[in-house]
Design an enzyme around this catalytic site. Structure first.
Site, PDB file in Angstrom:
ATOM      1  N   GLY A   1     -25.427  -0.420 -62.665  1.00  0.00           N
ATOM      2  CA  GLY A   1     -24.682  -1.663 -62.440  1.00  0.00           C
ATOM      3  C   GLY A   1     -23.201  -1.502 -62.731  1.00  0.00           C
ATOM      4  O   GLY A   1     -22.767  -0.568 -63.408  1.00  0.00           O
ATOM      5  N   GLU A  57     -20.182  -6.199 -64.996  1.00  0.00           N
ATOM      6  CA  GLU A  57     -19.528  -6.628 -66.232  1.00  0.00           C
ATOM      7  C   GLU A  57     -18.566  -5.595 -66.829  1.00  0.00           C
ATOM      8  O   GLU A  57     -17.553  -5.964 -67.417  1.00  0.00           O
ATOM      9  CB  GLU A  57     -20.613  -7.016 -67.265  1.00  0.00           C
ATOM     10  CG  GLU A  57     -21.196  -8.375 -66.949  1.00  0.00           C
ATOM     11  CD  GLU A  57     -22.635  -8.533 -67.401  1.00  0.00           C
ATOM     12  OE1 GLU A  57     -23.473  -7.761 -66.907  1.00  0.00           O
ATOM     13  OE2 GLU A  57     -22.914  -9.408 -68.221  1.00  0.00           O
ATOM     14  N   SER A 106     -25.405  -7.200 -65.072  1.00  0.00           N
ATOM     15  CA  SER A 106     -25.076  -6.102 -64.138  1.00  0.00           C
ATOM     16  C   SER A 106     -26.344  -5.429 -63.635  1.00  0.00           C
ATOM     17  O   SER A 106     -26.419  -4.216 -63.513  1.00  0.00           O
ATOM     18  CB  SER A 106     -24.173  -5.060 -64.825  1.00  0.00           C
ATOM     19  OG  SER A 106     -23.075  -5.672 -65.445  1.00  0.00           O
ATOM     20  N   GLY A 111     -21.406  -9.278 -53.362  1.00  0.00           N
ATOM     21  CA  GLY A 111     -21.667  -8.403 -52.227  1.00  0.00           C
ATOM     22  C   GLY A 111     -23.082  -7.843 -52.234  1.00  0.00           C
ATOM     23  O   GLY A 111     -23.389  -6.920 -51.478  1.00  0.00           O
ATOM     24  N   GLY A 138     -21.480 -13.642 -54.824  1.00  0.00           N
ATOM     25  CA  GLY A 138     -20.153 -13.317 -54.332  1.00  0.00           C
ATOM     26  C   GLY A 138     -19.819 -11.858 -54.611  1.00  0.00           C
ATOM     27  O   GLY A 138     -18.760 -11.361 -54.249  1.00  0.00           O
ATOM     28  N   ALA A 169     -28.039   4.581 -58.499  1.00  0.00           N
ATOM     29  CA  ALA A 169     -26.963   3.628 -58.797  1.00  0.00           C
ATOM     30  C   ALA A 169     -27.270   2.845 -60.064  1.00  0.00           C
ATOM     31  O   ALA A 169     -28.402   2.435 -60.282  1.00  0.00           O
ATOM     32  CB  ALA A 169     -26.783   2.658 -57.631  1.00  0.00           C
ATOM     33  N   THR A 183     -28.108  -4.553 -58.490  1.00  0.00           N
ATOM     34  CA  THR A 183     -28.197  -3.352 -57.646  1.00  0.00           C
ATOM     35  C   THR A 183     -29.259  -2.394 -58.188  1.00  0.00           C
ATOM     36  O   THR A 183     -30.077  -1.861 -57.428  1.00  0.00           O
ATOM     37  CB  THR A 183     -26.834  -2.652 -57.578  1.00  0.00           C
ATOM     38  OG1 THR A 183     -25.903  -3.571 -57.007  1.00  0.00           O
ATOM     39  CG2 THR A 183     -26.901  -1.400 -56.721  1.00  0.00           C
TER      40      THR A 183
END
Lengths: 321, 757
Positions: free
Chosen positions: B717, B720, B530, B491, B489, B715, B533
């Site tokens: 995370g 959290e 986290s 994304g 959820g 990038a 990504t």
């Protein structure tokens, strides 16, 4: 939940006849009853839907200048009704503070008064709980932040209804219709046995229905307020609430919610002193103290006395200065 | 990195604050890092979630929505005692209920599943499961089971379980060996301090309360098992199930398409998974086992309570000379040592830090990681004490933090890949108006007092290997990216599509991301810590670039130009310095069924660098001194997570963390009955998460700071970090408003009024 038969009653006579059968329960919005059934806290074999009965969802003017509210009136309609808002704003405010939009749109006035206690010992099935077949009150020595600070019987439940508190401050009377006809109770009598009765909080017999709630013309208008203290901004029952009214004739009613098994009207001597008026801060403080002098908080809820006194002071300032 | 010939390399990865050393495959190539000046079309933009239409139209199917042919339903019977022994179990009447298909009780499940033991060790523990044609039949049958449990004395608090005569909660002992971590000399640091403060803080047990409960649907075809599971780790769930059932990993497929939240509580297979799998095997039909809300709130993980005794020593100018923590953490019947200490070692430059954590087991449902486990609790103690120190010293609390900024990772004395915390301080102070004069008190309502507070955070967000992705270009020009990660959820599906589109030079709508299926996608780790990504993003980028290189190779043949003269943009191949272009589809159309594929893997982390996401939040509150009710008026939040792939989704993460932190500050607290150990508030009414009416004005953003040293996407995370500073900032604002600290969370009216005396 256990299977149930559902009936939408065509008229009051049919509803009463169905309610006379074993394990029949009236259902309005079902916002409490369905939860009780799913959590196995009550039994029903038949649900009698009382919405849509003649006059059950209406607001009508009475001969004395008051209003009669149908038992199946939605909480949202009470909050929004122009006549109620004009004559009994404390009740409209109380209705507007109930639960959430969805609960107000579904819940009915009768169901709100008849809802069961939110006590977590009752809801979680504590075996010693008076209302779960035991004989005691586990909240007395347990987790009791949300419980009563006033002794009303063996059980330390508080009644969760917001409208009941406002109705008590407006001298409302509840009409119950059963097989023997109509009887009328004031709010105090409706909840008089809430802390003693093992099966219910509101004194409504299984074959009775709240058909009307009548607000007297004598308490229309004047000065009214309803204040509710809750933890969250919405979707909470009152920690403490306070409904107060000064009628056109000068009489005062001050009622607290969240402190006793039912709406708790402060001592009439306090109300009379407020009615006399011209109160200064010192006398307001003294009256707020006096109003709460005989409460008996438990280990975890003495804070409710503080909040109750704050709400009393605010109400008295609005009514008595 | 040392020069080695091996295809494998050793790297370190930080998961939920724990550092792990891993041997991982060295990628075939490492893409050039996307630096600040990288020309990116999709990354950094905010396209809507790629699955938004599915979600808003209700077409998205969550685990609880799965309906297989002949699917049966399983429900749990749970213990109402905290400790005891089942002496009698009779399901005869339950089995006789029409529609009941099976009952599993004590002794019926293989020992490896640990299901339905006859020794009960917490209230809410599953005792039995009923499987039936429908939920209502199962519900009725549960109530027909006769169980007798001999109750035994239990311990449900740290004090009770640590007492000398405590009942035995676990055979290995109620208390674990304390974890002591030290740097420098805390006694010397305290001796050198000009000011010392000591405080004790208590934090509650908090429940994840995900909108979607834990659940699984299991279906066997011969000896192959498919499980639809609401999980943060499809591969971990697969491996758990294979191990416990004694079958090969290749026989188990785990699918998770859409998910309504996990927050750390859904990291592997659970009792519901094994129950569904065993019953499905026994009955030879699909079985659904989804927790009811009370089961979810009673027994699906929690953030454990803490008691933190904190001592800070400082010079008059605010320089910290010592930080000491003694913490007690009751974990529940199970759980790992996710304590509050780590933040004390990482957030501020201080030479002398000493922490002691005592973990205990109690007769209550076990803990699970909960969004920033340990750090959220630790921030209450550390940041609470920092604010108290600021008050004592007469130094602005934000200035106190600036003076103790850590230029290097103070725990391991290593450089950060990037750390823009001071930029966060500056931007947040500006937008909050931290130094602006305070508004005059409300004369009409003198009991309503306002206050403001600040708290900071750090959290390891480097991610790391292993994580794999594949890319394939179909001959109509459409692109499929596959990775065995999952979108909770957050994304992730959208963010990975944006990265793939830029790496490929493709239009975003040509990219489809396939994830959440162990049979369709290569391995990626759990979506926790986290990490998604920063772990999966580089693998996806590499897979897309690998495929793109092959596409350009083919195009160079067709166009008769060298590959290095070609560029890709929005699914077109462009011959540089000319007007010649071809669409991807024109190239692939000429190739017939030749499939252009790319393979990507996450490379190692930079050695000896700390990779963290940092940030600061400021809160403004109004407190009614007469009723003790706290309302949060606004939160300002600035965080540094390196490059932001999608600012709207990043903001959603920030807002979600802030609201969860607000609930932790003001409302949320699992309550157990002291006499019985039974949970009293396992419902969404009685366990109070914030409502929309409680939402403050939120001004939240990520500062601009591309971190090309962390990994080649730049990038880190973000999931959290935003939860960590919210509650301490609110607590500080309440203390500021009242002139007195409330040292136990949540800040309920009774605690506020008690603090006021």
């Amino acid at each position: 939940m256990h299977p149930v038969r559902y009936h939408r009653a065509a008229n009051l006579a049919e509803a009463l006849a169905l309610l006379g059968t074993p394990d029949a329960r009236a259902i309005g919005g079902g916002t409490d009853l369905l939860v009780l059934l799913k959590e196995d806290l009550t039994r029903a074999s038949t649900l009698v839907d009382v919405r849509g009965l003649a006059l059950s969802e209406t607001v009508t003017a009475t001969d004395d200048g008051g209003l009669a509210l149908g038992g199946a009136l939605r909480i949202a309609d009470i909050a929004n009704d122009a006549a109620i808002r004009a004559a009994y704003p404390a009740l409209a405010e109380a209705a507007a503070s109930v639960g959430t939009v969805a609960l107000r749109n579904m819940g009915t006035l009768g169901g709100n008064l008849a809802q069961r206690t939110r006590c977590w010992y009752f809801r979680r099935g504590a075996p010693t709980c008076l209302k779960r077949g035991g004989s005691g009150c586990p909240a007395r020595s347990g987790a009791n932040e949300y419980h009563a600070i006033v002794e009303s019987g063996p059980c330390r439940t508080v009644h969760p209804s917001d409208p009941a508190v406002a109705l008590a401050a407006l001298d409302a009377r509840v009409e119950l219709t059963g097989p023997a006809g109509v009887r009328t109770l004031d709010i105090a009598a409706l909840f008089a046995d809430a802390a003693r009765d093992a099966t219910r909080e509101a004194a409504i017999a299984p074959d009775e229905l709240i058909t009307r709630v009548v607000l007297p013309g004598a308490r229309a208008g004047g000065v009214q307020r309803y204040e509710k203290v809750m933890q969250r901004g919405a979707y909470d029952f009152a920690l403490v609430s306070c409904a107060a009214s000064r009628a056109e004739d000068g009489t005062v009613r001050i009622v607290l919610g969240g402190v006793a098994a039912g709406p708790w009207q402060v001592n009439s001597s306090v109300e009379e002193d407020v009615a006399i008026g011209a109160l200064d801060d010192e006398s307001i403080d003294a009256l707020a103290e006096r109003a709460m002098y005989d409460v008996e908080p438990l280990a975890g809820n003495a804070y409710k006395v503080t909040i109750a006194q704050a709400l009393l002071r605010r109400a008295m300032r609005a009514l008595g200065t | 990195m040392a020069e080695v010939k091996s295809g494998f390399i050793t790297t370190t990865v930080e998961v939920e604050g724990r550092t792990e050393t891993r041997v991982v495959e060295r990628p075939a190539f490492e893409p050039t890092p996307w630096g600040t000046d990288a020309a990116l079309t999709h990354v950094g933009q905010s396209p809507p979630r790629v699955d938004a239409p599915e979600k808003v139209t209700g077409r998205a199917r969550y685990t609880a929505d799965i309906q297989r042919p002949r699917q049966a339903v399983a429900l749990f019977l749970r213990s109402t005692v905290a400790k005891g022994t089942i002496t009698h179990f009779d399901a005869t009447a339950a089995r006789a209920v029409p529609g009941v298909l099976a009952v599993m009780g004590p002794g019926d499940a293989p020992a490896k599943t640990r299901l339905f033991p006859s020794a009960i060790s917490y209230a809410g523990q599953p005792i039995a499961a009923v499987c039936a044609e429908s939920e209502s039949v199962a519900w009725r049958a549960l109530r027909a089971i006769v169980v007798q449990i001999d109750s035994l004395p239990f311990a449900a608090t740290f004090e009770a379980t640590a007492a000398p005569d405590a009942p035995k909660v676990r055979s290995a002992g109620n208390l674990a060996e304390p974890i002591v971590v030290s740097r420098g000399d805390v006694a010397a640091g305290l001796a050198a301090a000009e000011v010392t403060i000591t405080r004790e803080y208590r934090t509650p047990v908090a429940l994840h309360s995900a909108m979607e409960p834990h659940g699984a649907v299991a279906e066997w075809e011969g000896d192959r098992l498919t499980i639809w599971e609401s999980t943060q780790g499809i591969f971990r769930t697969r491996n758990d199930v294979a191990r416990v059932l004694g079958i090969a990993q290749s026989q188990v497929r785990v699918i998770k398409e859409y998910m309504g939240g996990g927050f750390g509580a859904k990291n592997g297979a659970g009792a519901h998974t094994f129950t569904a799998a065993l019953l499905a095997k026994q009955l030879q039909r699909p079985v659904r086992c989804v927790l009811e809300r009370d089961g979810e709130q009673m027994d699906s993980g929690n953030r454990p309570a803490t008691t933190q005794r904190v001592t800070l020593g400082a010079r008059r100018d605010g320089t910290l000379t010592a930080i000491r923590l003694d913490a007690d953490v009751p974990l529940g019947i199970s759980g790992w040592e996710g304590g509050p200490a780590q933040l004390y070692h990482e957030l501020y430059a201080c030479a002398n830090v000493h922490t002691t954590e005592r973990f205990a087991h109690i007769n209550a449902s076990g803990m699970q990681a909960f969004r920033a486990p340990g750090y959220a609790e630790g921030a209450i103690g550390l940041e609470g004490a920092m604010n108290a120190l600021a008050t004592t010293l007469g130094i602005d609390p934000l200035e106190l933090r600036r003076r103790n900024f850590a230029e290097r990772d103070p725990r391991l004395d290593r450089a950060f890949t990037g750390n823009a915390l001071r930029q966060c301080y500056d931007e947040a102070a500006e937008r909050f108006g931290w130094t602006a004069p305070r508004p005059a008190p409300d004369r009409a309502h003198p009991e309503r007092v306002r206050g403001r507070g600040v708290a900071a955070q750090t959290w390891p967000t480097g991610g790391g290997p292993p994580a794999y992705a594949t890319a394939r270009l179909n001959n109509d020009g459409s692109i499929e990216i596959a990775s065995g990660t999952q979108d909770l959820g957050t994304g992730a599906r959208t963010v990975l599509a944006q990265i793939a589109a830029d790496a490929f030079g493709a239009a975003l709508h040509d990219v489809r991301v396939v994830l959440g299926d162990t049979e369709r996608a290569p391995y990626a780790g759990n979506s926790w810590g986290s990490m998604t990504t920063a772990s999966v993003g580089p693998a996806v980028r590499m897979a897309a670039e690998d495929a793109r290189a092959k596409l350009l190779d083919a195009a160079s043949q067709l166009l008769n130009v060298p590959a290095d003269a070609l560029e890709t943009r929005e699914s077109r191949i462009i011959v540089r310095d000319s007007d010649r272009t071809m669409t991807f589809a024109e190239v692939t159309g000429k190739l017939g069924n030749v499939m252009i594929q790319g393979r990507g893997s996450r490379g190692p982390n930079p050695s000896d660098r700390a990779i963290v996401t940092v940030g600061v939040q400021m809160a403004e509150v109004e407190v009614d001194r007469m009723t003790g009710v706290v309302r949060v008026l606004r939160i300002v939040a600035a965080h540094d997570c390196g490059r932001v792939i999608n600012p709207t989704l990043a903001r959603s993460q920030l807002e979600g963390g802030i609201l969860q932190g607000l609930g932790y500050a003001l409302f949320e607290e699992r309550r157990l009955d002291g006499a019985t150990g039974v949970p009293l508030n396992p419902s969404l009414h009685d366990y109070k998460i914030p409502t929309m009416a409680d939402c403050p004005a939120i001004d939240a953003w990520c500062v601009q700071n591309v971190d090309a040293d962390a990994n080649h996407t730049g990038a880190r995370g973000l999931a959290e970090p935003p939860l960590i500073p919210t509650a301490p900032a609110i607590a500080a604002a309440v203390a500021d408003a009242l002139g007195v600290e409330v040292s136990e969370l949540p800040l309920t009216p009774w605690r506020v009024l008690a603090a006021l005396g």
